[in-house]
Write a protein that holds these residues in place. Structure first.
Motif, short mmCIF file in Angstrom:
data_model
loop_
_atom_site.label_atom_id
_atom_site.label_comp_id
_atom_site.label_asym_id
_atom_site.label_seq_id
_atom_site.Cartn_x
_atom_site.Cartn_y
_atom_site.Cartn_z
N SER A 7 0.86 -1.17 0.00
CA SER A 7 0.00 0.00 0.00
C SER A 7 0.90 1.22 0.00
N ILE A 8 0.55 2.16 -0.82
CA ILE A 8 1.29 3.42 -0.87
C ILE A 8 0.36 4.46 -0.27
N SER A 9 0.77 5.02 0.83
CA SER A 9 -0.11 5.95 1.53
C SER A 9 0.19 7.37 1.08
N GLY A 38 7.26 8.22 -0.88
CA GLY A 38 7.41 9.63 -1.25
C GLY A 38 8.34 10.43 -0.36
N GLN A 39 9.02 9.76 0.58
CA GLN A 39 9.93 10.49 1.47
C GLN A 39 11.37 10.37 0.98
N THR A 40 12.18 11.34 1.39
CA THR A 40 13.59 11.34 1.02
C THR A 40 14.35 10.49 2.02
N VAL A 41 15.25 9.63 1.54
CA VAL A 41 15.95 8.74 2.45
C VAL A 41 17.44 8.64 2.10
N THR A 42 18.27 8.65 3.14
CA THR A 42 19.71 8.45 2.95
C THR A 42 20.08 7.12 3.60
N ILE A 43 20.78 6.27 2.85
CA ILE A 43 21.26 5.00 3.43
C ILE A 43 22.74 5.17 3.73
N ARG A 64 9.23 -4.81 -9.07
CA ARG A 64 8.18 -5.79 -8.72
C ARG A 64 6.95 -5.09 -8.14
N VAL A 65 7.23 -4.11 -7.26
CA VAL A 65 6.13 -3.37 -6.64
C VAL A 65 5.36 -2.59 -7.72
N ALA A 66 6.11 -1.91 -8.59
CA ALA A 66 5.47 -1.05 -9.60
C ALA A 66 4.60 -1.87 -10.56
N LYS A 67 5.10 -3.07 -10.91
CA LYS A 67 4.33 -3.91 -11.84
C LYS A 67 2.96 -4.24 -11.26
N LYS A 68 2.94 -4.46 -9.95
CA LYS A 68 1.66 -4.79 -9.31
C LYS A 68 0.78 -3.56 -9.13
N LEU A 69 1.43 -2.46 -8.71
CA LEU A 69 0.66 -1.24 -8.47
C LEU A 69 0.01 -0.72 -9.74
N TYR A 70 0.77 -0.81 -10.84
CA TYR A 70 0.30 -0.20 -12.09
C TYR A 70 0.02 -1.25 -13.14
N LYS A 71 -0.56 -2.38 -12.72
CA LYS A 71 -0.80 -3.43 -13.72
C LYS A 71 -1.82 -2.99 -14.78
N ASP A 72 -2.70 -2.04 -14.41
CA ASP A 72 -3.66 -1.56 -15.40
C ASP A 72 -3.16 -0.29 -16.11
N ASP A 73 -1.98 0.16 -15.71
CA ASP A 73 -1.46 1.41 -16.27
C ASP A 73 0.08 1.31 -16.39
N PRO A 74 0.57 0.33 -17.21
CA PRO A 74 2.00 0.02 -17.21
C PRO A 74 2.90 1.20 -17.61
N PHE A 80 7.55 5.59 -11.72
CA PHE A 80 7.48 5.28 -10.28
C PHE A 80 8.84 4.80 -9.78
N VAL A 81 9.46 3.90 -10.55
CA VAL A 81 10.76 3.36 -10.13
C VAL A 81 11.80 4.48 -10.11
N LYS A 82 11.83 5.29 -11.16
CA LYS A 82 12.84 6.35 -11.25
C LYS A 82 12.66 7.38 -10.13
N GLU A 83 11.41 7.82 -9.95
CA GLU A 83 11.17 8.84 -8.91
C GLU A 83 11.51 8.31 -7.52
N SER A 84 11.18 7.03 -7.27
CA SER A 84 11.51 6.46 -5.95
C SER A 84 13.02 6.38 -5.78
N LEU A 85 13.71 5.92 -6.82
CA LEU A 85 15.18 5.81 -6.74
C LEU A 85 15.83 7.18 -6.54
N ASP A 86 15.27 8.18 -7.19
CA ASP A 86 15.83 9.54 -7.08
C ASP A 86 15.73 10.08 -5.65
N ARG A 87 14.80 9.52 -4.87
CA ARG A 87 14.66 9.99 -3.50
C ARG A 87 15.65 9.33 -2.54
N ILE A 88 16.46 8.37 -3.07
CA ILE A 88 17.40 7.65 -2.21
C ILE A 88 18.82 8.15 -2.42
#
Ligand code: CAA
Ligand code: NAD
Length: 300
Positions: A7-9, A38-43, A64-74, A80-88
C-alpha cells in the motif's frame, strides 16, 4: 493506492526525511518502503559495495512493486521506479547524514556497537530528530541508555522481507514521549505498514512467540521425532504458515536464529531458549541458510 501486499499511503506525516543506518538486508528494505512512500531517504553503510548492492536490489524490488501497483497502467511503472530511486541517497559517513527527521538504525546485532552509534547520533543529529532501532532481540532501553534525548527514542521493528511483510512493531522504550510514539505510529502507517505496540520486553510480540516455536521444531528434529521436511509441510498445510520453521530459518539465517535464542535466554532464563547443539553445529560449520548456499536445505 492499495493492493493485496503493498500500500502506498498519501497521508501526511511529521517525518519528511529519513536516514537508515546499515544498508544490508533490513536497511535496504526500510529505505525502499520509505522512498516508495514519497519520502527522502539516505542510506549509510561502512561498505561502499553494500551500498551499491542495496541500490541494485531496491531497483529490482521497486520494479516488482510497480508492476503490481500499475498493472492496469504500465506506462507509469518506469516513472514510479525512477522517482523512488531519485529519493534515495547513499553515504559512507554517518556525520554527513544526520540531518533528517527520523534516523533508523539497522546495523549489526551487537549491543556495544549499537550503543556507540546512538551516542554519536545523539550528539550530531538536530534536536528534533527521532532516533529508532530495528533490533530483533536486544533491549531497546539498553541500546539507548547513553543518550540524552530518551524522549525521542524507541524501537521500529520491521520484518523480513520488509517490502512484503505488512507489520511494524513500535517499541515503547521507558522514556519515550507520547508525541514521539504517535509520530512513529503515523510514520509506520505512511510507509504502508500496520503498526502494533509492545513494551520493551524480550523479543517484543512476534519474536517472543516465533523463537520458542522454531526452537521446539529444531528439538523435534534433533530427537528424530519427524523429518525436517515433514515438520515444514506440517506447519504449512496444517497451520497455514507461509514457510515451515526450517525454511524460515534458512531464509532469516541460522546465525540470526542462534543469536536471537541466546539473547532471549540471557534475558528470560526460560529453558525453551536454551542452546540447541544441532543448531550450534550448523552455525559453526558455516551452514547459515540461503546466504551461504546451505542451511537446513541446500541452495544452488
Ligand atoms: N520486494 C518486493 N516484493 C517481493 C519481495 C521483495 N523483496 N520478495 C517477494 N516479493 C513478492 C513477490 O513479488 C510476490 O508477490 P505476489 O504474490 O503479489 O506475486 C510475493 O512477494 C511472494 O513472493 P514469492 O512468490 O517469490 O514467494 P512466496 O510466495 O514463497 O513468498 C514470502 C515469499 C513473502 C517470503 C513468504 O514465504 C513469507 O511470508 N514467508 C515468511 C516470512 C516471515 O515469517 N518473515 C518474518 C521473519 S522473522 C523477522 O523478520 C523478525 C526478526 O527479527 C528476525
Ligand atoms: P545485515 O548484516 O544484512 O546488514 C547490516 C549492515 O550494517 C551491514 O551492511 C554492515 O556493513 C552495516 N554496518 C555495521 N556496522 C555499521 C556502522 N557502525 N555504521 C554503518 N553501517 C554499519 O543485517 P540485517 O539482517 O539487515 O540486520 C540488521 C538489524 O536488523 C539487526 O539489528 C537485526 O537484528 C535486525 N533485524 C533483522 C531481521 C532479519 O530477518 N535479518 C529482521 C528484523 C530485524
Amino acid at each position: 493506492v492499495l493492493t493485496r501486499k503493498f500500500s502506498i499511503s498519501t497521508s501526511q506525516n511529521a517525518i519528511k526525511t529519513v536516514t537508515v543506518i546499515g544498508g544490508g538486508l533490513m536497511g535496504s528494505g526500510i529505505a525502499q518502503v520509505t522512498a516508495q512512500a514519497g519520502q527522502t531517504v539516505t542510506i549509510v553503510d561502512l561498505e561502499p559495495e553494500i551500498l551499491n548492492k542495496a541500490q541494485k536490489s531496491i531497483q529490482a524490488n521497486l520494479g516488482r512493486v510497480a508492476k503490481k501497483l500499475y498493472k492496469d497502467d504500465p506506462g507509469k511503472i518506469e516513472g514510479f521506479v525512477k522517482e523512488s530511486l531519485d529519493r534515495i541517497k547513499i553515504s559512507t559517513k554517518v556525520e554527513d547524514s544526520v540531518n533528517s527527521d527520523l534516523i533508523i538504525e539497522a546495523i549489526v546485532e551487537k549491543l556495544d556497537i549499537k550503543q556507540e552509534l546512538f551516542n554519536k547520533l545523539d550528539k550530531l543529529a538536530p534536536e528534533h530528530t527521532i532516533l529508532a532501532t530495528n533490533t530483533s532481540s536486544i533491549s531497546v532501553n539498553a541500546i539507548g541508555s547513553g543518550i540524552k534525548r530518551k524522549d525521542k527514542f524507541g524501537g521500529l521493528h520491521f520484518f523480513n522481507p520488509v517490502p512484503v511483510m505488512r507489520l511494524l512493531e513500535v517499541i515503547k522504550s521507558d522514556h519515550i514521549s507520547e508525541d514521539t510514539y504517535q509520530t512513529m505510529m503515523e510514520w509506520g502507517k505512511s510507509v504502508g505498514k500496520t503498526c502494533i505496540t509492545c513494551k520493551d520486553t524480550p523479543g517484543f510480540v512476534v519474536n517472543r512467540l516465533l523463537a520458542p516455536y522454531s526452537a521446539e521444531a529444531l528439538r523435534m528434529y534433533e530427537r528424530g521425532d519427524a523429518t525436517k521436511e515433514d515438520i515444514d509441510i506440517g506447519l504449512k498445510l496444517g497451520a497455514g504458515f507461509p514457510m515451515g520453521p526450517f525454511e524460515l530459518a534458512d531464509y532469516t539465517g541460522l546465525d540470526t536464529n542462534k543469536f536471537v535464542l541466546q539473547v532471549m535466554h540471557e534475558m528470560t532464563k526460560h529453558p525453551v531458549f536454551e542452546p540447541i547443539p544441532l543448531l550450534d553445529k550448523m552455525v559453526a560449520e558455516g551452514k547459515l541458510g540461503i546466504k551461504t548456499g546451505e542451511g537446513w536445505y541446500k541452495y544452488k
